[in-house]
Design an enzyme around this catalytic site. Structure first.
Site, PDB file in Angstrom:
ATOM      1  N   GLY A 170       0.844  -1.208   0.000  1.00  0.00           N
ATOM      2  CA  GLY A 170       0.000   0.000   0.000  1.00  0.00           C
ATOM      3  C   GLY A 170       0.873   1.248   0.000  1.00  0.00           C
ATOM      4  N   ARG A 216       0.913  -5.048  -5.624  1.00  0.00           N
ATOM      5  CA  ARG A 216       1.063  -6.267  -4.819  1.00  0.00           C
ATOM      6  C   ARG A 216       1.327  -7.403  -5.808  1.00  0.00           C
ATOM      7  NH1 ARG A 216      -2.703  -3.361  -1.309  1.00  0.00           N
ATOM      8  NH2 ARG A 216      -1.650  -3.045   0.663  1.00  0.00           N
ATOM      9  N   ASP A 244       4.934  -4.945   5.615  1.00  0.00           N
ATOM     10  CA  ASP A 244       5.398  -6.288   5.974  1.00  0.00           C
ATOM     11  C   ASP A 244       5.517  -7.202   4.762  1.00  0.00           C
ATOM     12  OD1 ASP A 244       2.682  -6.398   5.622  1.00  0.00           O
ATOM     13  OD2 ASP A 244       2.256  -7.585   7.411  1.00  0.00           O
ATOM     14  N   THR A 259       4.570   2.390   5.366  1.00  0.00           N
ATOM     15  CA  THR A 259       3.170   1.962   5.421  1.00  0.00           C
ATOM     16  C   THR A 259       2.441   2.825   6.439  1.00  0.00           C
ATOM     17  OG1 THR A 259       1.646   0.186   6.096  1.00  0.00           O
ATOM     18  CG2 THR A 259       3.827   0.151   7.094  1.00  0.00           C
ATOM     19  N   ASP A 290       0.214   1.805   8.327  1.00  0.00           N
ATOM     20  CA  ASP A 290      -0.275   0.944   9.416  1.00  0.00           C
ATOM     21  C   ASP A 290       0.566   0.993  10.682  1.00  0.00           C
ATOM     22  OD1 ASP A 290      -1.254  -1.747   7.127  1.00  0.00           O
ATOM     23  OD2 ASP A 290      -2.127   0.219   7.568  1.00  0.00           O
ATOM     24  N   ASP A 320       2.910  -0.952  11.645  1.00  0.00           N
ATOM     25  CA  ASP A 320       2.829  -2.305  12.229  1.00  0.00           C
ATOM     26  C   ASP A 320       4.105  -3.125  12.038  1.00  0.00           C
ATOM     27  OD1 ASP A 320       0.977  -3.900   9.471  1.00  0.00           O
ATOM     28  OD2 ASP A 320       2.691  -2.533   9.531  1.00  0.00           O
ATOM     29  N   ARG A 353      -5.206  -2.260   8.760  1.00  0.00           N
ATOM     30  CA  ARG A 353      -5.173  -3.721   8.557  1.00  0.00           C
ATOM     31  C   ARG A 353      -5.335  -4.395   9.923  1.00  0.00           C
ATOM     32  NH1 ARG A 353      -3.644  -6.218   3.982  1.00  0.00           N
ATOM     33  NH2 ARG A 353      -2.293  -4.552   3.290  1.00  0.00           N
TER      34      ARG A 353
HETATM   35  O1  F6P Z   1      -1.434  -1.548   4.395  1.00  0.00           O
HETATM   36  C1  F6P Z   1      -1.981  -0.286   4.131  1.00  0.00           C
HETATM   37  C2  F6P Z   1      -3.465  -0.402   3.926  1.00  0.00           C
HETATM   38  O2  F6P Z   1      -4.008   0.869   3.691  1.00  0.00           O
HETATM   39  C3  F6P Z   1      -4.216  -1.049   5.074  1.00  0.00           C
HETATM   40  O3  F6P Z   1      -4.412  -0.166   6.166  1.00  0.00           O
HETATM   41  C4  F6P Z   1      -5.498  -1.445   4.379  1.00  0.00           C
HETATM   42  O4  F6P Z   1      -6.189  -2.469   5.064  1.00  0.00           O
HETATM   43  C5  F6P Z   1      -4.959  -1.946   3.032  1.00  0.00           C
HETATM   44  O5  F6P Z   1      -3.758  -1.229   2.787  1.00  0.00           O
HETATM   45  C6  F6P Z   1      -5.912  -1.727   1.889  1.00  0.00           C
HETATM   46  O6  F6P Z   1      -5.329  -2.371   0.765  1.00  0.00           O
HETATM   47  P1  F6P Z   1      -5.741  -1.933  -0.734  1.00  0.00           P
HETATM   48  O7  F6P Z   1      -5.187  -0.575  -0.971  1.00  0.00           O
HETATM   49  O8  F6P Z   1      -5.098  -2.993  -1.599  1.00  0.00           O
HETATM   50  O9  F6P Z   1      -7.251  -1.950  -0.765  1.00  0.00           O
END
Ligand code: F6P
Length: 327
Positions: free
Chosen positions: A14, A75, A106, A129, A131, A133, A175
């Site tokens: 992300g 991803r 991660d 990120t 998050d 985390d 997340r």
């Molecule tokens: O990891 C960053 C994040 O924004 C998380 O907080 C969230 O759950 C996820 O990415 C959303 O993923 P995507 O952008 O693929 O919908």
């Protein structure tokens, strides 16, 4: 120690505000040290497709204030296969890349660890990120900006909640981490914060809200981390409304706006420090580490340790403080 002539830099997972400031620091630190830089577009996917961009100091001009990532991100499941990782390594070698800086969360660190274990290529990871985390850094790039975005939204929601005597459940990203929810809950003055790390029963929440009602609180804001076990803001609002009708209840899901925006000063400095340090650590012969900020000092953590989620703890004292300061 093999001499490093060309560093590959990429963003993955992300996107996060501050990634561009980090790319800028990596490129300019490398070039300052006489090392060439190849930007790898779209993370591991671009590595598989040899989507390379020869970068110079001007390539990263006027980007420090921009959200998102000029290298784009993606991803990539194919990279996690044996064929995928071998193809990626061959492409890196063909491009003359002999070290890597990976900026991401991660998933990015997992890919970097596999690459460094399978092949002899020095890699440094930078926690990018929203998050927050990853073990080994007090803050990840983007977390501060995302939290500021959330409290700007909460402040607006508070205006209308107070005008209508309403209760709002506000769902935030993160997340499986409650970091954004906890920090936004404190700085946004929320009545309650629901976190993946803490089991909060519906009855416990209702008894807290009932006390607020007795204390003549005419509006209420509850922050719900998306990873909370209650099933998210809509389901929670439904369950509360069934048992407690003191407030007119509304729900706001903040979603992907938390990922955008111009990075805060904190995130720009964090991104610059970690990008600068990652390149210098590679040039000192280090590899397989995550560069982080611990107690305002740049520190290295082995990737295997940074990925050990059990080592990551949410601040207990902050969680207790929320219930005290929301009386
Ligand atoms: O990891 C960053 C994040 O924004 C998380 O907080 C969230 O759950 C996820 O990415 C959303 O993923 P995507 O952008 O693929 O919908």
């Amino acid at each position: 120690m093999t001499k490093i002539n060309k560093i590959g830099v990429f963003t993955s997972g992300g996107d996060a505000p501050g990634m561009n400031a980090c790319i800028r620091a990596v490129v300019r630190t490398a070039i300052f040290s006489g090392v060439e830089v190849s930007g790898i577009r779209r993370g591991y996917q671009g590595m598989l497709e040899s989507d390379f961009w020869t970068m110079n100091a001007r390539s990263v001009g006027n980007i420090i204030h921009l959200g998102g990532t000029i290298l784009k991100t993606a991803r990539c499941l194919e990279f996690m296969t044996d064929e995928g990782i071998e193809k990626a390594y061959r492409n890196l070698k063909s491009e003359g890349i002999d070290a890597l800086v990976a900026i991401g969360g991660d998933g990015t660190a997992k890919g970097a660890l596999r690459l460094s274990e399978r092949f002899d290529i020095p890699i440094m990871c930078i926690p990018g990120t929203i998050d927050n985390d990853l073990y080994g850094s007090d803050f990840t790039i983007g977390y501060d900006t995302a939290t500021n975005t959330v409290i700007e939204a909460i402040d607006k929601i508070r205006d209308t909640a107070a005008s209508h005597n309403r209760m709002f459940f506000v769902e935030v990203m993160g997340r499986d981490s409650g970091c954004i929810a906890l920090r936004a809950g404190i700085s946004g003055g929320a009545e309650a914060v629901l976190l993946p790390e803490v089991e909060t029963g519906i009855d416990e929440l209702i008894s807290k809200l009932s006390i607020d009602a007795k204390n003549k609180k005419t509006s209420s804001i509850v922050i719900v981390a998306e990873g909370d076990k209650s099933g998210g803001a809509y389901q929670l609002a439904q369950r509360v409304t069934e048992k407690f009708d003191y407030y007119d209840v509304k729900v706001t899901i903040l979603g992907h706006l938390q990922r955008g925006g111009s990075p805060s000063s904190f995130d720009r400095v964090l991104a610059s420090r970690l990008g600068y340090a990652a390149v210098n650590e590679l040039l000192r012969g280090n590899s397989g580490q995550m560069v982080g900020l611990r107690g305002n000092t740049v520190a290295l953590t082995p990737l295997s340790e940074a990925l050990n989620a059990s080592k990551f703890k949410l601040e207990e004292d902050l969680m207790e403080m929320v219930s005290v300061l929301s009386i």
